[in-house]
Write an enzyme that holds these catalytic residues in place. Structure first.
Site, PDB file in Angstrom:
ATOM      1  N   GLN A 197       0.867  -1.181   0.000  1.00 45.80           N
ATOM      2  CA  GLN A 197       0.000   0.000   0.000  1.00 45.80           C
ATOM      3  C   GLN A 197       0.905   1.233   0.000  1.00 45.80           C
ATOM      4  OE1 GLN A 197      -3.843  -0.721   0.304  1.00 45.80           O
ATOM      5  NE2 GLN A 197      -2.615  -2.301  -0.695  1.00 45.80           N
ATOM      6  N   ALA A 238     -11.881   2.664   3.805  1.00 41.47           N
ATOM      7  CA  ALA A 238     -10.895   1.788   3.168  1.00 41.47           C
ATOM      8  C   ALA A 238      -9.996   2.566   2.207  1.00 41.47           C
ATOM      9  CB  ALA A 238     -11.605   0.662   2.439  1.00 41.47           C
ATOM     10  N   HIS A 239      -9.021   1.849   1.633  1.00 33.03           N
ATOM     11  CA  HIS A 239      -8.029   2.511   0.792  1.00 33.03           C
ATOM     12  C   HIS A 239      -8.651   3.144  -0.455  1.00 33.03           C
ATOM     13  CE1 HIS A 239      -7.117  -1.712  -1.144  1.00 33.03           C
ATOM     14  NE2 HIS A 239      -8.354  -1.323  -1.346  1.00 33.03           N
ATOM     15  N   ASN A 240      -8.091   4.301  -0.806  1.00 30.57           N
ATOM     16  CA  ASN A 240      -8.449   5.051  -2.014  1.00 30.57           C
ATOM     17  C   ASN A 240      -9.844   5.675  -1.964  1.00 30.57           C
ATOM     18  OD1 ASN A 240      -6.337   3.069  -2.656  1.00 30.57           O
ATOM     19  ND2 ASN A 240      -6.415   3.929  -4.710  1.00 30.57           N
TER      20      ASN A 240
END
Length: 342
Positions: A197, A238-240
């Protein structure tokens, strides 16, 4: 003497003053127990019964109730907003004195602005920058190359991982984790291969993040939280994910990776938002809804089954499982009817 005059509160709240402007107000309290020296509020006509027998020094009231109350009052079309401003004025945050607690660990190369406070047992790693007047609570861990703006406030045990950026006046409640790895894995047979990540988290100005909320770093792009966003406790971002300016999200919401949420949205508690979808500006999602596809028009949206007695719910659930068969039978009847018409 502590407190403010009613006249001063009227100016700060942009409200019409009814009564003695020199009345001294020292705090806010619920209308049921407010007494001398305290101010309370009534937000609509459905609560007019609460005014009877009220012992508060003054009330904040909407115009439609002002004529029914003989005591001192601040009259405004936005009584809840006026209450918020009065509470801020009468109960300002108490901040610790500037300085680094001797039990903290601050690496060489850290840049601390004027008036910064670093609490006991906090760790600030190399390359971090903390802006003027910010407070880092006890037990916080600030990773390498993190940038924190001016007048931010971090509660106890906040963790901000490497390279994350916070704007000015960001308030982070205890236990928040910003910049942990997002949930990224690729399948290899029966096993999983971790995807590094390499993005970060970018948080704008005037954001508030509730206790134990987690905001994951981006996989390749960055996770972005816009100016003025308010996040309640125990939210998973969460990511992004991207959240637009002045959106407010209640507790226990889960937002899956790469979802994009617009500006001025509100999301009720325990809602779920699937990944890689878009929610446009000015969308309002009610509590415990599940968003499974993009929402491309502003408005209010709901899903889920309201609570009802167990016996009725069980009967309805049985019927729900029969819907497909019932639909086929209905289509067959309609076809027979149409053929008969011919």
């Amino acid at each position: 003497m502590r407190g403010l005059t009613l006249g001063e509160l009227a100016r700060r709240c942009a409200a019409e003053l009814r009564g003695d402007p020199e009345l001294r107000i020292e705090g806010v309290a619920p209308i049921g127990r407010a007494g001398p020296g305290e101010i309370s509020f009534v937000i609509n006509t459905g609560l007019r019964a609460r005014m009877r027998g009220c012992r508060a020094e003054a009330l904040i009231l909407p115009p439609e109730l002002a004529a029914e109350y003989e005591g001192a009052a601040l009259v405004t079309a936005e009584p809840y907003l006026a209450y918020a401003k009065a509470a801020q004025a009468l109960h300002p945050a108490v901040l610790p004195a500037a300085g680094v607690d001797p039990r903290a660990c601050v690496d060489e190369g850290v840049e601390l602005g004027p008036g910064v406070h670093i609490g006991a047992c906090a760790v600030v790693q190399g390359g971090a920058k903390i802006g003027e007047g910010s407070v880092i609570g006890p037990g916080c861990v600030i990773g390498s190359d993190v940038m924190i703006g001016a007048r931010c406030r971090l509660g106890a045990r906040v963790a901000i991982e490497r390279g994350c950026r916070l704007g000015d006046r960001v308030w982070v409640q205890p236990g928040v984790v910003i910049g942990a790895d997002g949930f990224g894995f690729a399948r290899e047979g029966e096993a999983w291969v971790k995807i590094p990540q390499i993005g970060t988290v970018l948080i704008g100005n005037d954001v508030e993040i509730g206790a134990n909320t987690t905001i994951d770093r981006g996989a390749m792009d960055d996770t972005r939280i816009g100016d003025g966003v308010k996040l309640d406790n125990q939210i998973q971002v969460a990511h992004n994910v991207r959240i637009g300016e002045h959106t407010a999200i209640a507790a226990c919401v889960g937002i899956a990776g790469s979802a994009v949420i617009g500006r001025r949205c509100t999301i009720g508690g325990a809602a779920g938002i699937l990944g890689h979808l878009e929610i446009v500006d000015d969308v309002h999602i009610t509590a415990m809804s599940l968003v499974t596809k993009s929402i491309l028009s502003p408005g209010s949206y709901s899903s889920g089954t309201p609570l009802e007695p167990s016996a009725r719910w069980q009967r309805n659930f049985v019927r729900f499982k029969q819907l497909d068969d019932m639909a086929r039978r209905l289509r067959a009847l309609e076809k027979r009817r149409d053929q008969g018409d011919e």
